[in-house]
Enzyme design. Structure first.
Site: not given
Length: 631
Positions: A270, A312, A381
Site C-alpha cells: 500500500d 499499489e 474501495h
C-alpha cells in the site's frame, strides 16, 4: 553468507540456491541506500538472520506450494485466476463468516480474495484499516489469530488464494513504535520523521502534494504534548515510517515474512510511491522507493518464492511501469500493478460514448516486462481519480479542464439526463476538479432506474454493469471484482450517521453485503440476480479461454466507429479472440474488416456459445460486448 547458513544448519538445497543467487544483489542494494548509516552492518545481519529464521519456520505445506508455483512462475497471470476484494465485516462479519461463504465464492467462480485491512487498528480513527496499531495481530472484530489460520486452511483446501494489504508507508500513531518515539526513545524516534519546529517541514512541503486537502491538509502534524512535528502525509494519526533508517526496513520485511508463513499468497503493497522523502524532490516515485521494493521482493523470493507482490501506486502510466522493475531489475520488483489508468478511462468512455481517449492513452503506456501483469478493475474501495494525461486530451482537440468537469457533471450532477448517482470526492479549490465516489450500480444507472421503476433504463443499466465486467475479465491479467458489485449493491447513504466515517464519502460505495439478494439467485429474474448470472457466465467462459491469460499480447485495433472499443487477445497456440465493446446506448455496427485472417463467414461467440454470421457490416446493440473467437 556461507558461515551464516552453516551456523543455522539449513539443509534445504533450494534455499541455498536462492540465497546464493539473491544475496549479492540484496547486499549491493542495501549498501546503495544505507552505506552512510552508522548501524548498517548490524541491520544487514539482522535481515539475514530474519531470512533464515522465517524459512526454518515455514511449514512443509507452504514450501510445497512454493515449489508448485516456482514451476509456473506466472501463475497470477492465468485466465483461471479471478479475484474479489472485500471488507471482512461488511461481507460477512468476521473470519468464520468468510469461511461460511466459500461455497458462494466457488459458485461465482472467485478463487482469489483480497481482504481489505484486517490487522489491529485504533477503534475510531483508522482510515478504513490503513492505520495499523499492531502488524502482528488481527483485529479482534474479525476474530482471533486461530480463526484467521482456520480461514487460510479452508482457502488452501479449496485451492483459493489470499491477498493481504500490507501498509508500508505509515502506521497508526498508537503503534508501540510511535508511542515510544513520541516519548523520546531514540531508537523508535528514528523510526519516524520528527522535527522540533517548522523549518524543515516547510522545506519538505515545497515539493509535497496534499493527499486529502479537504479533510487532512498539510503533511505534518503538531504534537502539543512534546512540542514537536511529525510527518503524516495521509491523516494526522498515520505517521510516515522513516525508511532512511535500515531498522525500519528490517522490521517490515520480517513482518512480511511472518504473514507469508501464515499463508498469504499475494501482498498488496500500500502507498508505495511515498516511501522515500527528500527535501527539494517531489514526494512520489523517488529511485530509492524502487530499491526498497526490490529488497522486499528479493528477500521474499528467498523465503517464500511462491508469493506474489502488488504495487499499489496510482501514478502516471510512465511511472507505474517502473514498479515492475527496470533494466537489470526487471522481475525483481513487483509482479502486479493496478491498471488505474484503464479503470478511469473506461468510465470516461461511458460518459462520453467515445473510446478515442482510452485507446490513445493505452497506446501511450510503455510495454510492461513479461511475467508481470495488471489488476484490471472497474471499481475498488477507493474513489475514481480522473488523472488523464492532459496532452493526450488536448491532442484530441478537447480542453482538458472542461473535459474533466464534464465527466464530473455526468456522474455526479445528473447532467443532460445522466443515469448516474455518483458524488464528488476531494474537490480542488480553484479548478473544481475532483474524484468520484459511488457504487457500480449507482454509477451505471441501476440504482436510479430501480427507484424510478423504469424497465428500459433497468435493462440498459444491467448492460452497462455487464460491459464493465466483461472488459476487465478479457483484458488479460488479474480481474478484481469489488464485493457487492456482483449483486449490484446501491450506494450506502447510512455512512453519514457514523461519526467516524461521515467526513469521507468513499464510504458511499462501501456497502454492507445484502445476503437476501442471493436467495434463489440462480433462478431469480430480479435485476440483481441478472447481474450475478451474467458475471458468473463471463467468469466461467474466461477460465476456459487461454487467450484471456496475460502473455503481453493485448492488441488494440483502430476502428472508425468511436463508440466501440476493439481489441484482440492471442493464446500461446495462436488462437485469437476479438473483444468488441459498445460504450454507448446506441445500436451500431462493426465491419468485417476488423478481423485479420478471417476466411469463413461465421465466427464463434464465446458468450452465447454459438456461431454468428459475419457480413461486411454487422450489428451490435447498446452497451453490448462480444467475445469472438476465430476457430
Amino acid at each position: 553468507m556461507k558461515i551464516l547458513l552453516d551456523s543455522q544448519k539449513i539443509k534445504d538445497k533450494d534455499f541455498h540456491l536462492r540465497m546464493g543467487a539473491n544475496f549479492p544483489i540484496i547486499s549491493d542494494l542495501f549498501q546503495k541506500i544505507y552505506s552512510e548509516t552508522s548501524y548498517q552492518e548490524e541491520a544487514f545481519e539482522l535481515l539475514m538472520n530474519s531470512l533464515v529464521k522465517n524459512f526454518e519456520e515455514r511449514s512443509t505445506l507452504q514450501k510445497n506450494r512454493d515449489l508448485v508455483r516456482m514451476a509456473n512462475p506466472n501463475w497470477y497471470s492465468s485466465q483461471e485466476i479471478v479475484g474479489m476484494m472485500l471488507y471482512v465485516d461488511l461481507f460477512n462479519t468476521d473470519f468464520n463468516g468468510l469461511k461460511e461463504k466459500i461455497p458462494y465464492f466457488k459458485d461465482l467462480g472467485i478463487n482469489t480474495v483480497h481482504l481489505m485491512p484486517f490487522l489491529d487498528v485504533p477503534e475510531f480513527e483508522n482510515d478504513g484499516g490503513y492505520a495499523v496499531r499492531n502488524y502482528r495481530e488481527v483485529s479482534a472484530r474479525f476474530g482471533t489469530m486461530a480463526d484467521f489460520e482456520g480461514l487460510v486452511k479452508e482457502f488452501q483446501e479449496n485451492d483459493m488464494n489470499l491477498v493481504m494489504d500490507f501498509v508500508l508507508n505509515h502506521c497508526a500513531d498508537q503503534h508501540e513504535w510511535a508511542i515510544k518515539g513520541r516519548n523520546g526513545d531514540p531508537k523508535y524516534k528514528d523510526f519516524f520523521y520528527f522535527f522540533p519546529d517548522r523549518k524543515l517541514p516547510n522545506e519538505f512541503e515545497k515539493t509535497m502534494i496534499d493527499i486529502f486537502p479537504d479533510t487532512a491538509p498539510g503533511n505534518f502534524t503538531f504534537l502539543p504534548e512534546s512540542n514537536q512535528w511529525v510527518m503524516s502525509l495521509f491523516y494526522g494519526y498515520q505517521w510516515d515510517l522513516n525508511y532512511k533508517n535500515p531498522m525500519v526496513l528490517v522490521e517490515m520485511i520480517d513482518t512480511m515474512l511472518f504473514w507469508s508463513n501464515k499463508g498469504i499468497d499475494i501482498f498488496r503493497f500500500d502507498a508505495v510511491a511515498f516511501m522515500w522523502k527528500e527535501i527539494g524532490k517531489f514526494n512520489q516515485n523517488l529511485p530509492e522507493v524502487h530499491v526498497l521494493l526490490q529488497l522486499f521482493k528479493l528477500c521474499g523470493q528467498i523465503v517464500a518464492p511462491g508469493v506474489a507482490y502488488i504495487a499499489e501506486a496510482i501514478v502516471a502510466p510512465t511511472e507505474i511501469i517502473k514498479y515492475f522493475g527496470q533494466g537489470l531489475a526487471q522481475g525483481d520488483e513487483c509482479d502486479i500493478a493496478y491498471n488505474a489508468n484503464f479503470m478511469a478511462l473506461s468510465w470516461e468512455s461511458m460518459a462520453t460514448r467515445n473510446t478515442e481517449l482510452l485507446k490513445k492513452s493505452m497506446r501511450a503506456v510503455p510495454t510492461k516486462p513479461r511475467n508481470t501483469t495488471w489488476i484490471n478493475y472497474a471499481r475498488c474501495h477507493d474513489d475514481i481519480g480522473l488523472g488523464f494525461e492532459d496532452y493526450l486530451v488536448t491532442e484530441l482537440g478537447l480542453d482538458s479542464l472542461q473535459h474533466h468537469l464534464y465527466i464530473l457533471k455526468h456522474y455526479c450532477d445528473g447532467f443532460n439526463g445522466s443515469f448516474s448517482l455518483g458524488q464528488r470526492f476531494m474537490t480542488e479549490h480553484g479548478t473544481g476538479k475532483a474524484r468520484i465516489s459511488g457504487s457500480m450500480a449507482a454509477l451505471c444507472g441501476l440504482e436510479k432506474a430501480l427507484k424510478e421503476n423504469n424497465e428500459t433504463e433497468i435493462k440498459l443499466a444491467i448492460k452497462r454493469i455487464n460491459l464493465q465486467h466483461a472488459v476487465i475479465l478479457s483484458l488479460g491479467g488479474l480481474p478484481m471484482i469489488y464485493s457487492g458489485d456482483e449483486v449490484a449493491l446501491p450506494n450506502n447513504y447510512e455512512y453519514l450517521n457514523d461519526e467516524s466515517k461521515k467526513y469521507d464519502n468513499r464510504w458511499l460505495h462501501r456497502s454492507k453485503m445484502n445476503w437476501n439478494l442471493t436467495e434463489n439467485i440462480a433462478s431469480s429474474t430480479s435485476a440483481e440476480a441478472q447481474v450475478y448470472q451474467n458475471l458468473k457466465k463471463l467468469i466461467a467462459v474466461r477460465k476456459q479461454t487461454p487467450a484471456f491469460a496475460d502473455n503481453n499480447d493485448l492488441q488494440y485495433i483502430d476502428y472508425i466507429n468511436t463508440h466501440l472499443l476493439v481489441y484482440k487477445k492471442t493464446d500461446k497456440n495462436g488462437d485469437e479472440v476479438y473483444v468488441i465493446a459498445n460504450f454507448s446506448e446506441f445500436n451500431t455496427i462493426f465491419e468485417r474488416s476488423i478481423f485479420t485472417g478471417l476466411t469463413e463467414n461465421k465466427i464463434y461467440n464465446l458468450i452465447s456459445e454459438s456461431y454468428i454470421d459475419i457480413n461486411e457490416k454487422n450489428f451490435i446493440s447498446a452497451y453490448d460486448v462480444l467475445w469472438l473467437k476465430i476457430k
